[in-house]
Design a protein around this motif. Sequence first.
Motif, mmCIF file in Angstrom:
data_model
loop_
_atom_site.group_PDB
_atom_site.id
_atom_site.type_symbol
_atom_site.label_atom_id
_atom_site.label_comp_id
_atom_site.label_asym_id
_atom_site.label_seq_id
_atom_site.Cartn_x
_atom_site.Cartn_y
_atom_site.Cartn_z
ATOM 1 N N GLY A 18 0.846 -1.183 0.000
ATOM 2 C CA GLY A 18 0.000 0.000 0.000
ATOM 3 C C GLY A 18 0.883 1.235 0.000
ATOM 4 N N PHE A 19 0.251 2.421 -0.114
ATOM 5 C CA PHE A 19 1.022 3.660 -0.236
ATOM 6 C C PHE A 19 1.842 3.962 1.010
ATOM 7 C CE2 PHE A 19 -2.291 5.571 -3.360
ATOM 8 C CZ PHE A 19 -1.934 4.596 -4.271
ATOM 9 N N ASP A 20 1.314 3.537 2.185
ATOM 10 C CA ASP A 20 1.963 3.923 3.444
ATOM 11 C C ASP A 20 2.682 2.740 4.088
ATOM 12 O OD1 ASP A 20 -0.211 2.441 4.028
ATOM 13 O OD2 ASP A 20 -1.049 3.821 5.524
ATOM 14 N N GLU A 21 3.085 1.798 3.259
ATOM 15 C CA GLU A 21 3.649 0.571 3.799
ATOM 16 C C GLU A 21 5.166 0.522 3.599
ATOM 17 O OE1 GLU A 21 2.451 -4.036 3.158
ATOM 18 O OE2 GLU A 21 0.934 -2.546 2.610
ATOM 19 N N LEU A 22 5.870 0.123 4.646
ATOM 20 C CA LEU A 22 7.321 -0.057 4.573
ATOM 21 C C LEU A 22 7.652 -1.380 3.891
ATOM 22 C CD1 LEU A 22 8.323 0.810 8.242
ATOM 23 C CD2 LEU A 22 9.128 2.031 6.220
ATOM 24 N N ARG A 23 8.863 -1.465 3.339
ATOM 25 C CA ARG A 23 9.352 -2.769 2.911
ATOM 26 C C ARG A 23 9.722 -3.564 4.169
ATOM 27 N NH1 ARG A 23 13.787 -0.812 -1.372
ATOM 28 N NH2 ARG A 23 13.808 1.015 -0.001
ATOM 29 N N PRO A 24 9.820 -4.895 4.044
ATOM 30 C CA PRO A 24 10.204 -5.677 5.231
ATOM 31 C C PRO A 24 11.587 -5.255 5.729
ATOM 32 C CG PRO A 24 9.541 -7.121 3.414
ATOM 33 C CD PRO A 24 9.602 -5.738 2.864
ATOM 34 N N ILE A 25 11.733 -5.216 7.042
ATOM 35 C CA ILE A 25 13.010 -4.835 7.634
ATOM 36 C C ILE A 25 13.524 -5.982 8.488
ATOM 37 C CG2 ILE A 25 14.150 -3.249 9.258
ATOM 38 C CD1 ILE A 25 12.197 -1.084 8.359
ATOM 39 N N LYS A 26 14.810 -6.294 8.297
ATOM 40 C CA LYS A 26 15.414 -7.341 9.102
ATOM 41 C C LYS A 26 16.661 -6.735 9.746
ATOM 42 C CE LYS A 26 17.826 -11.607 8.490
ATOM 43 N NZ LYS A 26 18.526 -12.434 7.511
ATOM 44 N N ILE A 27 16.820 -6.975 11.039
ATOM 45 C CA ILE A 27 17.955 -6.365 11.740
ATOM 46 C C ILE A 27 18.702 -7.427 12.550
ATOM 47 C CG2 ILE A 27 18.660 -4.620 13.438
ATOM 48 C CD1 ILE A 27 16.037 -3.116 12.845
ATOM 49 N N GLU A 28 20.010 -7.426 12.424
ATOM 50 C CA GLU A 28 20.839 -8.257 13.300
ATOM 51 C C GLU A 28 21.884 -7.384 13.957
ATOM 52 O OE1 GLU A 28 22.583 -12.073 11.930
ATOM 53 O OE2 GLU A 28 21.074 -11.850 10.350
ATOM 54 N N VAL A 29 22.029 -7.508 15.268
ATOM 55 C CA VAL A 29 22.965 -6.646 16.004
ATOM 56 C C VAL A 29 24.232 -7.432 16.323
ATOM 57 C CG1 VAL A 29 23.214 -5.125 17.991
ATOM 58 C CG2 VAL A 29 20.947 -5.586 17.066
ATOM 59 N N GLY A 30 25.377 -6.743 16.266
ATOM 60 C CA GLY A 30 26.632 -7.371 16.684
ATOM 61 C C GLY A 30 27.069 -8.481 15.759
ATOM 62 N N VAL A 31 27.165 -8.209 14.478
ATOM 63 C CA VAL A 31 27.478 -9.254 13.513
ATOM 64 C C VAL A 31 28.975 -9.330 13.206
ATOM 65 C CG1 VAL A 31 25.226 -9.298 12.410
ATOM 66 C CG2 VAL A 31 26.917 -7.625 11.655
ATOM 67 N N LEU A 32 29.745 -8.338 13.611
ATOM 68 C CA LEU A 32 31.181 -8.331 13.323
ATOM 69 C C LEU A 32 31.956 -8.441 14.625
ATOM 70 C CD1 LEU A 32 31.285 -5.347 10.792
ATOM 71 C CD2 LEU A 32 31.089 -7.779 10.269
#
Lengths: 245, 257
Positions: A18-32
């Motif tokens: 929809g017009f007000d919809e974000l794309r999917p977001i994936k987050i991983e912390v501390g990967v390095l």
Amino acid sequence: MKEEIELIKDGKRLDGRGFDELRPIKIEVGVLKRADGSCYLELGDNKVIAAVYGPREMHPRHAQDAKMAVVKFRYNMAPFSTDDRKRPGPDRRSVEISKVCREAFDPVIMRELYPKAGIEVYVELLQSDAGTRTAGINAASIALADAGIPMKDLVSSIAVGKINGEVVLDLNAVEDNNGEADMPIAMIARTNTITALQMDGRLTKEEFGRGLKLAMGACHQIYELQRAALVTRYNQNYESKKEEK
Amino acid sequence: MGLEIVNDVRTDYVCNLVRNGKREDGRGFREYRDISVECDVIKRAEGSARVKIGDTDVLVGVKVEPGTPFPDTPDKGVIITNAELVPLASPEFESGPPNENSIQLARVVDRGIRGSEAIDLDKLCIEEGEKVWMVFIDIHVLDDNGNLTDAAALGAIASLLNLRIPNERYGLTGENTLPMRDTPVAATMVEIEGNILVDPSFDEGNAAASSVTVISNADGTLSGMQKSGSGGLKEAQIAEMVEIGIEKAGEIRKKYL
């Protein structure tokens, strides 16, 4: 004039949003492992990794600030991250984006705590699909927190744009390339303070106002995701420490 | 270090004045310094303009040459905008490759012209896929006394409006004026102590935590924006800046273009 490409069908965008919809977001912390703080983030087909080093001794020394830490921000696209190979190294676009991103964090990083030090933020775009600087800011924000850099708050970022005459959230590459306007913003969600704003293309005053509201709303959503990612990560740490005991 | 202390003192001075509703040169918050635009100042350039806003002095020269189009736009002309902050213009400028400030200046000016589609790039095609007109907009800052952006943007659009395409030199025929469709004008504002000031002087630019450039077109639509600086802004402040920016751009357009 650009020929009009149909980007909206039956009130939906080509990827079904929809017009007000974000794309999917994936987050991983501390990967390095080597970095003091890091984060891997996906925003739709954008894949970005951010690393933070510091506070540590600032080089070159003449760039030190006797009153506060100096923040270095490097936004860089990998040569394979785009359809046409990107020539490695900084270009004019990345220099400007690096500046805007660095300034987006200026109101939150408590630089005065570390005179003469340097805090370095490195953002590498591994795969790009429009909105790369917003993905980069979101990842950098988490990486800074992961590095334990004292901050007043997280910074969240997203773009709005105009496609086929409609103001929509978070353009993907097809939309960006064929759209009429693109406006990335960054914001401190808790206080609704805008720390970065750019606009490219053509918008009426009314569309601008509506777009800004839409983007601000989305920043609140992103803030919650960032926060949740950090909490998850540190709960894991806590749990594993408990087991060791 | 010496310069830093002076800047701190100037910043305190400017902020104190603003708190009392004043500016160092006696202007109102919504008042520009005197502007002058002089066109066709460089004989060798196809278009040129020297813009002064107060003591700020910027020279824009536009060169037009035939060249090869980009592969993805074989039938469109090319605009290339560049800015040089030459050391003669300020004790703070250093020679060397463009730094982030000069790059930002050029890219913001470029964004306004591109966003408004002021130049009809289709009409700059000479031979599809082979030869198009390349428009090189070069911003040469001569004296930096604040608000380079508005001076550079005004110089760029003024140069373009007065530009002649050098058909004869290259044995070509065709229109000698550039097909212009709009007149984007930039208005830059800073926020100091909760107040919005237009056309920041050098000290005001340094004192302000953030500045916003609003580029707008003849019909009042926006064709580019850029926030710069380390401060944060509220939605209402930005909305007000957009409002003021459009109004100021209208005044400048009417008077100088």
